[in-house]
Design a protein around this motif. Structure first.
Motif, PDB file in Angstrom:
ATOM      1  N   SER A 137       0.833  -1.197   0.000  1.00  0.00           N
ATOM      2  CA  SER A 137       0.000   0.000   0.000  1.00  0.00           C
ATOM      3  C   SER A 137       0.868   1.247   0.000  1.00  0.00           C
ATOM      4  N   LEU A 138       0.233   2.391  -0.121  1.00  0.00           N
ATOM      5  CA  LEU A 138       0.973   3.650  -0.059  1.00  0.00           C
ATOM      6  C   LEU A 138       1.724   3.766   1.257  1.00  0.00           C
ATOM      7  N   ALA A 139       1.064   3.391   2.369  1.00  0.00           N
ATOM      8  CA  ALA A 139       1.715   3.428   3.679  1.00  0.00           C
ATOM      9  C   ALA A 139       2.915   2.488   3.713  1.00  0.00           C
ATOM     10  N   ALA A 140       2.757   1.286   3.177  1.00  0.00           N
ATOM     11  CA  ALA A 140       3.839   0.308   3.188  1.00  0.00           C
ATOM     12  C   ALA A 140       5.024   0.785   2.361  1.00  0.00           C
ATOM     13  N   ARG A 141       4.751   1.390   1.224  1.00  0.00           N
ATOM     14  CA  ARG A 141       5.842   1.865   0.363  1.00  0.00           C
ATOM     15  C   ARG A 141       6.568   3.059   0.984  1.00  0.00           C
ATOM     16  N   LEU A 142       5.820   3.943   1.632  1.00  0.00           N
ATOM     17  CA  LEU A 142       6.440   5.086   2.292  1.00  0.00           C
ATOM     18  C   LEU A 142       7.296   4.620   3.474  1.00  0.00           C
ATOM     19  N   ALA A 143       6.778   3.663   4.245  1.00  0.00           N
ATOM     20  CA  ALA A 143       7.542   3.101   5.362  1.00  0.00           C
ATOM     21  C   ALA A 143       8.815   2.430   4.862  1.00  0.00           C
ATOM     22  N   HIS A 144       8.704   1.681   3.782  1.00  0.00           N
ATOM     23  CA  HIS A 144       9.871   0.996   3.201  1.00  0.00           C
ATOM     24  C   HIS A 144      10.930   2.002   2.752  1.00  0.00           C
ATOM     25  N   LEU A 145      10.495   3.074   2.107  1.00  0.00           N
ATOM     26  CA  LEU A 145      11.432   4.109   1.655  1.00  0.00           C
ATOM     27  C   LEU A 145      12.165   4.729   2.840  1.00  0.00           C
ATOM     28  N   PHE A 146      11.429   5.017   3.915  1.00  0.00           N
ATOM     29  CA  PHE A 146      12.041   5.623   5.097  1.00  0.00           C
ATOM     30  C   PHE A 146      13.058   4.678   5.729  1.00  0.00           C
ATOM     31  N   MET A 147      12.716   3.407   5.829  1.00  0.00           N
ATOM     32  CA  MET A 147      13.639   2.436   6.412  1.00  0.00           C
ATOM     33  C   MET A 147      14.904   2.297   5.564  1.00  0.00           C
ATOM     34  N   LYS A 148      14.740   2.287   4.263  1.00  0.00           N
ATOM     35  CA  LYS A 148      15.866   2.067   3.353  1.00  0.00           C
ATOM     36  C   LYS A 148      16.798   3.274   3.275  1.00  0.00           C
ATOM     37  N   GLU A 149      16.222   4.475   3.176  1.00  0.00           N
ATOM     38  CA  GLU A 149      17.032   5.658   2.909  1.00  0.00           C
ATOM     39  C   GLU A 149      17.409   6.458   4.153  1.00  0.00           C
ATOM     40  N   VAL A 150      16.731   6.198   5.264  1.00  0.00           N
ATOM     41  CA  VAL A 150      17.020   6.949   6.489  1.00  0.00           C
ATOM     42  C   VAL A 150      17.528   6.022   7.582  1.00  0.00           C
ATOM     43  N   VAL A 151      16.677   5.121   8.041  1.00  0.00           N
ATOM     44  CA  VAL A 151      17.006   4.283   9.194  1.00  0.00           C
ATOM     45  C   VAL A 151      18.254   3.436   8.954  1.00  0.00           C
ATOM     46  N   ALA A 152      18.401   2.917   7.744  1.00  0.00           N
ATOM     47  CA  ALA A 152      19.517   2.018   7.442  1.00  0.00           C
ATOM     48  C   ALA A 152      20.883   2.674   7.658  1.00  0.00           C
ATOM     49  N   HIS A 153      20.955   4.002   7.629  1.00  0.00           N
ATOM     50  CA  HIS A 153      22.228   4.702   7.805  1.00  0.00           C
ATOM     51  C   HIS A 153      22.535   5.036   9.267  1.00  0.00           C
ATOM     52  N   CYS A 154      21.541   4.899  10.148  1.00  0.00           N
ATOM     53  CA  CYS A 154      21.619   5.557  11.450  1.00  0.00           C
ATOM     54  C   CYS A 154      21.984   4.625  12.605  1.00  0.00           C
ATOM     55  N   ASP A 155      22.562   5.245  13.635  1.00  0.00           N
ATOM     56  CA  ASP A 155      22.874   4.563  14.892  1.00  0.00           C
ATOM     57  C   ASP A 155      21.844   4.876  15.968  1.00  0.00           C
ATOM     58  N   TYR A 156      21.155   6.001  15.838  1.00  0.00           N
ATOM     59  CA  TYR A 156      20.149   6.456  16.802  1.00  0.00           C
ATOM     60  C   TYR A 156      19.030   7.164  16.051  1.00  0.00           C
ATOM     61  N   GLY A 157      17.860   7.229  16.680  1.00  0.00           N
ATOM     62  CA  GLY A 157      16.752   7.962  16.086  1.00  0.00           C
ATOM     63  C   GLY A 157      15.948   8.713  17.126  1.00  0.00           C
ATOM     64  N   ILE A 158      15.418   9.869  16.743  1.00  0.00           N
ATOM     65  CA  ILE A 158      14.484  10.625  17.572  1.00  0.00           C
ATOM     66  C   ILE A 158      13.272  10.950  16.702  1.00  0.00           C
ATOM     67  N   ASP A 159      12.115  10.451  17.122  1.00  0.00           N
ATOM     68  CA  ASP A 159      10.871  10.651  16.370  1.00  0.00           C
ATOM     69  C   ASP A 159       9.988  11.612  17.158  1.00  0.00           C
ATOM     70  N   LEU A 160       9.622  12.731  16.547  1.00  0.00           N
ATOM     71  CA  LEU A 160       8.916  13.810  17.229  1.00  0.00           C
ATOM     72  C   LEU A 160       7.410  13.730  16.983  1.00  0.00           C
ATOM     73  N   HIS A 161       6.635  13.786  18.080  1.00  0.00           N
ATOM     74  CA  HIS A 161       5.180  13.692  18.012  1.00  0.00           C
ATOM     75  C   HIS A 161       4.543  14.772  18.872  1.00  0.00           C
TER      76      HIS A 161
END
Length: 226
Positions: A137-161
């Motif tokens: 789905s659109l949600a699944a593809r957007l999540a996949h893109l974020f994991m591949k291009e952002v999370v995969a490079h990182c050692d830590y994350g901060i998600d703001l809500h």
């Protein structure tokens, strides 16, 4: 990272060799050299009008070696407080002085942000769609893109809500404090309140944790308001 963050937090994630030269980083097919900042637009999908929507990403590659941290906001499209937080961080961080790398995504759910909605157009919650898939789905593809291009490079994350609509949250840090490293950086963050929170299925925090990446979830304020 040594810029724009509290001294205690930077100590918690500090590199062991603070003067070692940095390394190039490649995001979305674009290579950013040490000491450089680059804004990218990663294509997501098209609206029915054929207007292309993309994921806005800013990469700050420090001059010196160090850990990589991502900052993300508006994974729920109506939780806009973090958009301004990230803007201010990017204004303050200087790549020439930075130890490590920063990948900032101020608006993850660009579809919900445009519609001032928590959800994607099909009413899916993006933060229940990770790690996603390339052809879902659109949600699944957007999540996949974020994991591949952002999370995969990182050692830590901060998600703001923020809180959900019609509610207002005190500034707070949430995380899995059974993980010693997550607990340490949560204390160093310095929020007024710390809350141990178990993982939610399909959340960004859960998907990153499965890759061994400590993630802090920061909540403050209310929806649709800076």
């Amino acid at each position: 990272m040594h810029d724009a963050l509290t001294p205690s937090f930077t100590t918690a994630i500090a590199p062991t060799s603070p003067r070692k030269p940095g390394q190039p980083i490649t995001v979305g097919g674009v290579t950013i050299a040490p000491g450089q900042k680059q804004r990218l637009e990663l294509p997501i999908s098209r609206l029915p009008t054929q207007t292309l929507l993309s994921l806005p990403v800013t990469v700050v590659n420090g001059r010196y070696d160090g850990p990589c941290l991502w900052l993300s906001a508006a994974i729920h499209g109506d939780e806009i407080n973090g958009v301004e937080v990230i803007r201010q961080v990017l204004t303050a961080v200087q790549p020439s002085k930075l130890h490590g790398q920063l990948i900032a995504v101020p608006i993850v759910n660009i579809f919900g942000f445009i519609e001032q909605s928590r959800y994607l157009p099909d009413r899916r919650d993006l933060n229940r769609s990770f790690p996603g898939s390339k052809r879902g789905s659109l949600a699944a593809r957007l999540a996949h893109l974020f994991m591949k291009e952002v999370v995969a490079h990182c050692d830590y994350g901060i998600d703001l809500h923020t809180a959900s609509y019609h509610r207002c949250n005190l500034p707070q840090i949430r995380g899995d404090f059974s993980n010693a490293k997550t607990h340490a950086i949560a204390k160093a963050f310095g929020a007024p309140i710390m809350i141990h929170a178990s993982m939610r299925d399909g959340s960004l925090r859960q998907a990153a944790a499965k890759q061994g990446i400590p993630v802090l979830l920061y909540e403050a304020g209310e929806a649709l308001r800076f």
